[in-house]
Design a protein around this motif. Structure first.
Motif, short mmCIF file in Angstrom:
data_model
loop_
_atom_site.label_atom_id
_atom_site.label_comp_id
_atom_site.label_asym_id
_atom_site.label_seq_id
_atom_site.Cartn_x
_atom_site.Cartn_y
_atom_site.Cartn_z
N LYS A 36 -26.06 45.17 -23.02
CA LYS A 36 -24.95 44.50 -22.36
C LYS A 36 -25.41 43.99 -20.99
CE LYS A 36 -21.86 45.34 -25.55
NZ LYS A 36 -21.08 44.29 -26.24
N ILE A 37 -24.80 42.87 -20.55
CA ILE A 37 -25.20 42.27 -19.28
C ILE A 37 -23.99 41.94 -18.42
CG2 ILE A 37 -27.31 41.29 -20.26
CD1 ILE A 37 -25.95 38.60 -20.40
N HIS A 38 -24.21 41.96 -17.10
CA HIS A 38 -23.20 41.53 -16.14
C HIS A 38 -23.94 40.82 -15.01
CE1 HIS A 38 -19.23 41.79 -14.12
NE2 HIS A 38 -19.97 41.76 -13.02
N ILE A 39 -23.65 39.54 -14.82
CA ILE A 39 -24.32 38.77 -13.79
C ILE A 39 -23.64 39.00 -12.44
CG2 ILE A 39 -25.10 36.48 -13.06
CD1 ILE A 39 -24.62 35.56 -15.98
N ILE A 40 -24.40 39.52 -11.49
CA ILE A 40 -23.90 39.64 -10.12
C ILE A 40 -24.22 38.35 -9.38
CG2 ILE A 40 -24.05 40.96 -7.97
CD1 ILE A 40 -24.92 43.35 -9.83
#
Length: 351
Positions: A159-163
């Protein structure tokens, strides 16, 4: 002298008790949660307004199929269809485009385990997808999505979350810690949280924006990891100050006893399915006393909608409740329900 000592002792104990209560409240992510809130009869009553329903246009090119995740950015819905493609619809449900690059070519992917949307400095939407040990970045060129960059990793990206361009929060596999902050080159900046199977419950929206921080819930427990982009720190806290809910240790103990069958044991416990925060409004979806509860906080008031999960199959209006966890919206809570016409695309429900 004895009376003065007694008074001083009582004052100390009162101050100590107050300090403990204050620390206990501060130890929870959400303060003032009240599960004995105002009971309501419908989702419209829960949110205090009528939900917007958007029927997605149905064409041969735009068949959604199984919805994996919905992201809304710049008045467009981006919908993961299975693990194969991402469909784009406008705010009225009209089909706009599709990212469908399944294959073994240089700019193609083998699967989509997750995706995120970034609005770049040119106010363009970029779609980033996780493809096993790689993140692929796509940008629209005329009417098609083209890969313009990629990041390689030595471990699996779940899973990814772009900051931002240089800080990406990952849920990873094949390493000791499951949470990793990576730079734009795939290099590890920091990592946290020992990999434990009960915590690796893959949710459509695994990371939740919670004000200025990012929340990772530890499985379905009442514990979470808070990541602060300001100082690159990880901290662990309870989600709400309520002892009835499964703690992370209780969840680990269930797995130790039942292994993967621990999921079958969950209905005997109280647990938190997911949470959201949008424009200061908080939503908590939890299971307790063999019923599902959706609690919503706005204008300093908690409201709760309660129902039996079995009723979902008999009541079309409740169907979207099972999809609370699929939507990621900056200004609204996003769900979906299937169209009454089985040959038509689903209907997005937005509050």
């Amino acid at each position: 002298m004895k009376n003065k000592t007694t008074v001083a002792f009582v004052c100390f104990m009162l101050l100590f008790s107050y300090s403990c209560q204050k620390r206990q409240q501060e130890s929870s992510l959400i303060s003032g949660f009240n599960r004995n809130a105002i009971e309501v009869e419908s989702l419209d009553d829960l949110f205090g307004k009528r939900g917007k329903q958007i029927a997605l246009e149905t064409t041969d090119e735009a068949l959604v199929g199984k919805v994996g995740k919905i992201i809304k950015r710049k008045d467009c819905y981006f919908i993961l269809s299975g693990e194969n493609k991402i469909l784009q619809f406008d705010n009225n449900g009209r089909f706009v485009s599709t990212l469908n690059k399944l294959g073994a070519g240089p700019d193609e992917y083998t699967m989509i385990t997750d995706f995120a949307c970034l609005i770049n400095e040119n106010n363009e939407i970029e779609i980033w997808i996780s493809d096993f040990k790689k993140i692929r970045k796509y940008r629209k060129a005329v009417d098609s999505w083209e890969q313009f960059a990629s990041i390689d990793y030595p471990y699996v990206i779940n899973k990814i979350h772009i900051i931002n361009d240089s800080h990406i929060l990952l849920l990873t596999g094949q390493n000791d810690n499951c949470l990793t902050i990576s730079n734009g080159k795939g290099e590890k900046i920091s990592s946290y949280l020992k990999s434990e199977i009960p915590f690796m419950v893959f949710k459509p929206v695994q990371f939740v924006d919670f004000g200025q921080e990012i929340i990772f819930q530890q499985g379905v427990s009442n514990q979470c990891v808070i990541y602060s982009p300001f100082d690159n720190s990880f901290t662990e806290r309870r989600i709400i100050n309520e002892k009835r809910f499964l703690s992370s240790k209780m969840l680990q103990d269930l797995f130790s006893k039942y292994e993967y069958d621990y999921l079958k044991e969950l209905p005997g416990y109280s647990y938190i399915r997911t949470l959201r925060k949008v424009k200061g409004q908080i939503l908590i979806d939890f299971f307790m006393d063999k019923k599902r509860h959706v609690s919503f906080h706005a204008d300093n008031v908690w409201r709760t909608f309660t129902y039996d999960p079995k009723d979902i199959t008999e009541n079309d209006d409740l169907e979207c409740l099972s999809t609370i966890g699929v939507g990621d919206g900056l200004t609204s809570f996003i769900m979906f329900k299937n169209n009454e016409n089985e040959d038509e695309n689903p209907i997005v429900v937005e509050y």
